[in-house]
Motif scaffolding. Structure first.
Motif, PDB file in Angstrom:
ATOM      1  N   SER A  49       0.809  -1.264  -0.094  1.00 23.00           N
ATOM      2  CA  SER A  49       0.054  -0.043   0.136  1.00 23.00           C
ATOM      3  C   SER A  49       0.925   1.327   0.084  1.00 23.00           C
ATOM      4  O   SER A  49       0.240   2.287  -0.148  1.00 23.00           O
ATOM      5  N   ASP A  50       2.197   1.231   0.399  1.00 24.67           N
ATOM      6  CA  ASP A  50       2.964   2.219   0.600  1.00 24.67           C
ATOM      7  C   ASP A  50       3.872   2.766  -0.720  1.00 24.67           C
ATOM      8  O   ASP A  50       4.969   3.441  -0.525  1.00 24.67           O
ATOM      9  N   HIS A  51       3.617   2.178  -1.884  1.00 24.72           N
ATOM     10  CA  HIS A  51       4.598   2.472  -3.043  1.00 24.72           C
ATOM     11  C   HIS A  51       3.771   2.501  -4.194  1.00 24.72           C
ATOM     12  O   HIS A  51       2.607   1.917  -4.247  1.00 24.72           O
ATOM     13  N   ILE A  52       4.259   3.438  -5.171  1.00 21.17           N
ATOM     14  CA  ILE A  52       3.537   3.272  -6.684  1.00 21.17           C
ATOM     15  C   ILE A  52       4.915   3.108  -7.560  1.00 21.17           C
ATOM     16  O   ILE A  52       5.753   3.633  -7.469  1.00 21.17           O
ATOM     17  N   GLU A  53       4.454   2.642  -8.688  1.00 19.09           N
ATOM     18  CA  GLU A  53       5.377   2.633  -9.692  1.00 19.09           C
ATOM     19  C   GLU A  53       4.708   3.149 -10.994  1.00 19.09           C
ATOM     20  O   GLU A  53       3.690   2.949 -11.370  1.00 19.09           O
ATOM     21  N   LEU A  54       5.548   4.050 -11.497  1.00 16.13           N
ATOM     22  CA  LEU A  54       5.182   4.851 -12.688  1.00 16.13           C
ATOM     23  C   LEU A  54       6.152   4.292 -13.754  1.00 16.13           C
ATOM     24  O   LEU A  54       7.289   3.994 -13.687  1.00 16.13           O
ATOM     25  N   TYR A  55       5.369   4.090 -15.070  1.00 14.82           N
ATOM     26  CA  TYR A  55       6.166   3.540 -16.156  1.00 14.82           C
ATOM     27  C   TYR A  55       5.566   3.952 -17.535  1.00 14.82           C
ATOM     28  O   TYR A  55       4.517   4.317 -17.476  1.00 14.82           O
ATOM     29  N   SER A  56       6.300   3.977 -18.516  1.00 17.92           N
ATOM     30  CA  SER A  56       5.910   4.079 -20.009  1.00 17.92           C
ATOM     31  C   SER A  56       6.289   2.936 -20.685  1.00 17.92           C
ATOM     32  O   SER A  56       7.206   2.011 -20.464  1.00 17.92           O
ATOM     33  N   ILE A  57       5.589   2.472 -21.707  1.00 17.21           N
ATOM     34  CA  ILE A  57       5.793   1.485 -22.784  1.00 17.21           C
ATOM     35  C   ILE A  57       5.314   1.814 -23.966  1.00 17.21           C
ATOM     36  O   ILE A  57       4.797   2.754 -24.238  1.00 17.21           O
ATOM     37  N   GLY A  58       5.944   1.191 -25.077  1.00 10.72           N
ATOM     38  CA  GLY A  58       5.808   1.691 -26.490  1.00 10.72           C
ATOM     39  C   GLY A  58       4.144   1.332 -26.782  1.00 10.72           C
ATOM     40  O   GLY A  58       3.424   0.713 -26.247  1.00 10.72           O
TER      41      GLY A  58
END
Length: 578
Positions: A164-173
């Motif tokens: 609950s205490d982290h977030i992951e941000l990402y991009s993909i093609g």
């Protein structure tokens, strides 16, 4: 990371937020969203708190409708860790849904625990911490679901496990997708400096498969390491070297660290069999270290006897780990490398303040606001762009210092908050001043069958968990940088202090320092005067026979309904005035 990659990340994140916003408050179609969203709780009291808050969010149409939201608490007794929680959640889901579970997409968000490093979230839970974006305003739960909004459509039946205490941000093609369709476990991996790897899980990859030229790569994992030294990373072949490519990290040497993973339905059944074999759990199991270290062709049983990262070693721990290893050995561990990604941990007071007030990169990525769902007249005042006000009513003439967060609070005319402070769930009377770098938080409690209020206050970076054997040396325990012995003299108390709970240890978390008052305003004022007496070297004496509580005790007798009623009052007031 180049500016172009940063922009791609920002645009991808905004698109996920847009998609999630389009789902909030409407019935979702099959496969469009999770079939079941599970939030775990540490005990029955926390489960009740979470269920009430989720019910309120559904009623206010803050969450997608048509999805089943479940809260499961750990069984009473010893701590079982998030791995034990995972097993018990699967058991309860199996009891509820039976064979139907084989066609469902489930997310488990581990949210049990009492948040001693971010105590403003202790009563209501980190997963319900306010976040300054969205309309209706987001909480951490909304943000987690938004970040993963694309996953259910690309996922075979199974379970996604996260915290609950982290977030992951990402991009993909544009022509790529994150697919959870392989047997066994599939984990997300993020390029990280070696120093980060020492406090996280690290993947040892088959580097012959790796190209580094794409935002996303699917690769098999030879072995998973958990919180090991840099030397061990090197010796195991976990350290990668930067190569020329669009998405190479800035560090020459880096590792891929863990965050969230998926297990397919057959693996879920294996974990259920594990719980049957273990019977009742009598030790803490880590959903990452104890499950994932058993996977991959180069996994060894050695980790089962390494207890360096265990908070409390139970006699059954090694034997339990060995059973897990033998049951999961040979299960595939697939890794999805997110080469243009970031991992944000928001679990401590310092992280919370930094990410919400100073971190311009995250502000741009998520579109964070300085004032979210609030009545805040002085938004244009100096320093306001570096502060954060959420879900609060702040009257004219108030000021909030740079680097400070005000959440779920009422500040009357002329009140002020210093720099780098957190004011949470408080009713601040007119003209009062909160000093720099303090944490202050009000709770409603039930004391002697009556409703009362307790306001706890600490230095922003004080270690509330640090404990001492009893009898404690009050010179060693520090309150806002001053020894507890000196504090007692400023408050006209005898040179002794009671500690709640287990009588064998003493800590700030357990120190009975804070007066129980009849209303939130007087509670806040009394605790603030105690703090100011310590900081100024003056004296403040509480009335005779005043009951004092610790943070631990206040949580145990919290009046959840009244605390939610206070928030509902804020919601109605803000809605009418904005």
């Amino acid at each position: 990371m180049s500016q172009d990659n940063d922009l791609r990340l920002q645009l991808a994140t905004r698109e996920k937020l847009r998609k999630f916003n389009s789902l909030r408050g409407r019935e979702v179609q099959p496969g469009e969203f999770w079939d079941v969203v599970v939030v775990t709780a540490a005990d029955e009291s926390q489960r009740e708190a979470y269920e009430l808050q989720i019910s309120g969010k559904v009623d206010r149409k803050e969450l997608p409708l048509g999805t089943q939201y479940k809260v499961f608490s750990d069984p009473p007794g010893c701590k079982i860790g998030n791995g034990g929680s995972t097993l018990y959640v699967l058991q309860q889901l199996n009891q509820i849904y039976g064979k139907t579970l084989g066609g469902m997409r489930v997310i488990i968000i581990h949210a049990g625990g009492f948040s001693q490093r971010l105590p403003s979230a202790s009563a209501m839970g980190k997963i319900f911490s306010a976040m300054p974006l969205g309309d209706p305003v987001y909480q951490m739960l909304d943000l987690k679901l938004a970040v993963y909004v694309d996953f259910p459509l690309q996922m075979k039946p199974g379970v996604l496990v996260t915290c609950s205490d982290h977030i992951e941000l990402y991009s993909i093609g544009e022509d790529q997708s994150i697919r959870f369709d392989q047997p066994g476990f599939t984990a997300l991996a993020h390029p990280s400096p070696l120093s980060i790897g020492t406090t996280h899980g690290v993947f040892v990859l088959d580097l012959n498969e790796k190209s580094t030229h794409s935002e996303i790569e699917n690769i098999s994992c030879l072995r998973f390491l958990h919180k090991v030294s840099i030397d061990q990373m090197r010796a195991s072949g976990a350290v990668c070297k930067r190569q020329n490519g669009c998405f190479s990290p800035s560090e020459y040497e880096f590792v891929y660290t863990d965050s969230t993973y998926y297990a397919d339905y057959d693996t879920m059944k294996s974990l259920l069999n594990l719980l049957k074999e273990l019977g009742s759990l009598e030790c803490e199991i880590d959903a990452y270290g104890d499950f994932l270290q058993a996977l991959g062709p180069k996994a060894t049983i050695d980790y089962t006897s390494n207890t360096a990262n265990v908070t409390k070693e139970e006699s059954s721990l090694v034997k339990t780990r060995q059973k897990i290893f033998h049951l999961l050995k040979g299960t595939p561990l697939n890794v999805i490398l997110l080469n243009n990604s970031k991992f944000y941990h928001i679990g401590t007071t310092s992280e919370y303040l930094f990410h919400l007030t100073e971190d311009l990169v995250l502000r741009n990525e998520l579109g964070l606001l300085s004032s979210a769902f609030s009545v805040y007249v002085n938004e244009g005042s100096e320093g306001s762009s570096q502060s954060c006000v959420m879900y609060s009513v702040v009257d004219p003439g108030c000021s909030v210092g740079a680097g400070s967060v005000v959440e779920y609070s009422r500040l009357r005319a002329g009140a002020s908050v210093g720099k780098g402070s957190i004011v949470s769930s408080c009713w601040v009377s007119a003209g009062l001043s909160v000093p720099d770098r303090v944490f202050i938080h009000s709770l409603c409690v039930i004391h002697k069958n009556q409703t009362g209020f307790v306001t706890v206050v600490f230095g922003i970076n004080e270690d509330l968990k640090r404990s001492f054997e009893v009898p404690a040396n009050l010179e060693e325990l520090k309150f806002c940088g001053v020894s507890l012995a000196d504090c007692l003299s400023h408050w006209g108390m005898k040179n002794e202090v009671l500690f709640s709970g287990d009588a064998s240890s003493a800590s700030l978390w357990k120190a009975c320092l804070f007066p129980v008052c009849s209303d939130p305003q007087s509670s806040f004022s009394a605790s603030l005067e105690m703090l100011q007496a310590v900081l100024s070297g003056s004296t403040f004496t509480l009335p005779k026979d005043t009951t004092l509580m610790s943070m631990q005790e206040a949580l145990q007798c919290k009046n959840l309904e009244e605390m939610l009623k206070f928030r509902q009052g804020l919601h109605e007031d803000i809605t009418q005035r904005t």
